[in-house]
Design a protein around this motif. Structure first.
Motif, PDB file in Angstrom:
ATOM      1  N   VAL A 108     -44.928  38.664  12.940  1.00 49.78           N
ATOM      2  CA  VAL A 108     -44.924  37.460  13.367  1.00 49.78           C
ATOM      3  C   VAL A 108     -45.293  37.201  14.544  1.00 49.78           C
ATOM      4  N   TYR A 109     -45.047  37.841  15.537  1.00 54.91           N
ATOM      5  CA  TYR A 109     -45.059  37.662  17.044  1.00 54.91           C
ATOM      6  C   TYR A 109     -46.658  37.481  17.213  1.00 54.91           C
ATOM      7  N   SER A 110     -47.168  38.536  16.539  1.00 56.25           N
ATOM      8  CA  SER A 110     -48.726  38.731  16.751  1.00 56.25           C
ATOM      9  C   SER A 110     -49.579  37.563  16.328  1.00 56.25           C
ATOM     10  N   ARG A 111     -48.887  36.610  15.535  1.00 58.13           N
ATOM     11  CA  ARG A 111     -49.761  35.442  15.380  1.00 58.13           C
ATOM     12  C   ARG A 111     -49.795  34.683  16.568  1.00 58.13           C
ATOM     13  N   PHE A 112     -48.829  34.726  17.686  1.00 56.94           N
ATOM     14  CA  PHE A 112     -49.073  34.040  18.742  1.00 56.94           C
ATOM     15  C   PHE A 112     -49.096  34.631  20.087  1.00 56.94           C
ATOM     16  N   ALA A 113     -48.895  35.910  20.076  1.00 56.85           N
ATOM     17  CA  ALA A 113     -48.888  36.650  21.338  1.00 56.85           C
ATOM     18  C   ALA A 113     -49.846  38.041  21.453  1.00 56.85           C
ATOM     19  N   ARG A 114     -50.327  38.175  22.631  1.00 55.58           N
ATOM     20  CA  ARG A 114     -51.036  39.348  22.659  1.00 55.58           C
ATOM     21  C   ARG A 114     -50.092  40.363  23.386  1.00 55.58           C
ATOM     22  N   TRP A 115     -49.274  40.107  24.316  1.00 56.86           N
ATOM     23  CA  TRP A 115     -48.405  40.791  24.926  1.00 56.86           C
ATOM     24  C   TRP A 115     -46.867  40.883  24.217  1.00 56.86           C
ATOM     25  N   ILE A 116     -46.444  41.887  23.811  1.00 60.15           N
ATOM     26  CA  ILE A 116     -45.248  41.752  23.021  1.00 60.15           C
ATOM     27  C   ILE A 116     -44.446  43.326  23.345  1.00 60.15           C
ATOM     28  N   HIS A 117     -43.243  42.768  23.935  1.00 60.92           N
ATOM     29  CA  HIS A 117     -42.312  44.087  24.349  1.00 60.92           C
ATOM     30  C   HIS A 117     -41.014  43.926  23.675  1.00 60.92           C
ATOM     31  N   PHE A 118     -40.688  45.138  22.871  1.00 57.95           N
ATOM     32  CA  PHE A 118     -39.322  45.202  22.496  1.00 57.95           C
ATOM     33  C   PHE A 118     -38.451  46.138  23.389  1.00 57.95           C
ATOM     34  N   ALA A 119     -37.432  45.341  24.159  1.00 52.61           N
ATOM     35  CA  ALA A 119     -36.612  46.064  25.127  1.00 52.61           C
ATOM     36  C   ALA A 119     -35.805  47.052  24.694  1.00 52.61           C
TER      37      ALA A 119
END
Length: 206
Positions: free
Chosen positions: A62-73
């Motif tokens: 889902v995030y990849s539809r909007f974001a190039r940078w994704i971080h799971f903390a």
């Protein structure tokens, strides 16, 4: 920033509904707060998303539809549920490499003692961009689920959640006014009541 309010945003939960969630079960349903987070964002992968929970393939899709940078903390991690409530007093906050404009905090505020909540919000303020949108879930009543939860973003406006451990949450539930105070200087823009006595909040950094 002002977003149009969605119909039913102030509708209270059905008092006849059971707030209990069996340990082996999960609940899937609408989550208007997650839809509000993405409202108005273009699906051009120009955004940066920070998820304070553990990595999940479905969330990534889902995030990849909007974001190039994704971080799971994964700020608290799975071991939290086995160490007991004392572990919620400590919080390791990593140094991030960019300013994020979408943050999913999930139920981390319910898992932390008040002093750790303040540290978390200060860290978010330091690591987010102007107009950042922050999504959080808190218990709406003392009869709500008193265990840590694991959330999966199934689609825009739809989530699945399940009990993630056996340790009880360390403090009593927060009233809406307390949530707004804890999140300051972020400003609460939306609040929605979900099943099982949970409440979504969407806050915006001025």
């Amino acid at each position: 920033m002002a977003w149009p309010r969605r119909p039913g945003s102030a509708t209270p939960a059905d008092p006849r509904a059971s707030p209990r969630l069996p340990h082996s079960d999960s609940v899937e349903g609408v989550a208007p707060g997650t839809a509000a987070v993405f409202q108005g964002l273009r699906e051009d992968r120009s955004h940066a998303v920070l998820d304070l929970g553990a990595a999940a393939d479905q969330n990534l899709r889902v995030y990849s539809r909007f974001a190039r940078w994704i971080h799971f903390a994964d700020l608290l991690g799975d071991p939290w549920s086995h160490r007991g409530e004392q572990s919620a007093g400590g919080l390791h906050l990593p140094r991030l490499d960019r300013a994020y404009d979408v943050v999913f905090a999930w139920d981390i505020l319910d898992r932390l003692f008040p002093e750790a909540r303040s540290r978390l919000v200060q860290w978010l303020t330091d690591t987010t961009a102007a107009s950042t949108r922050v999504h959080a879930v808190v218990r709406a009543s003392e009869d709500s689920i008193a265990r840590p939860l694991r959330f999966t973003l199934m689609d825009l406006g739809r989530i699945r959640y399940e009990i993630a451990g056996t340790a009880r949450l360390p403090v009593s539930r927060m009233l809406p006014a307390e949530v707004a105070k804890v999140l300051a200087p972020l400003r609460v823009a939306h609040a929605f009541t979900l099943k099982n006595g949970l409440r979504e909040y969407v806050a915006v950094r001025p």
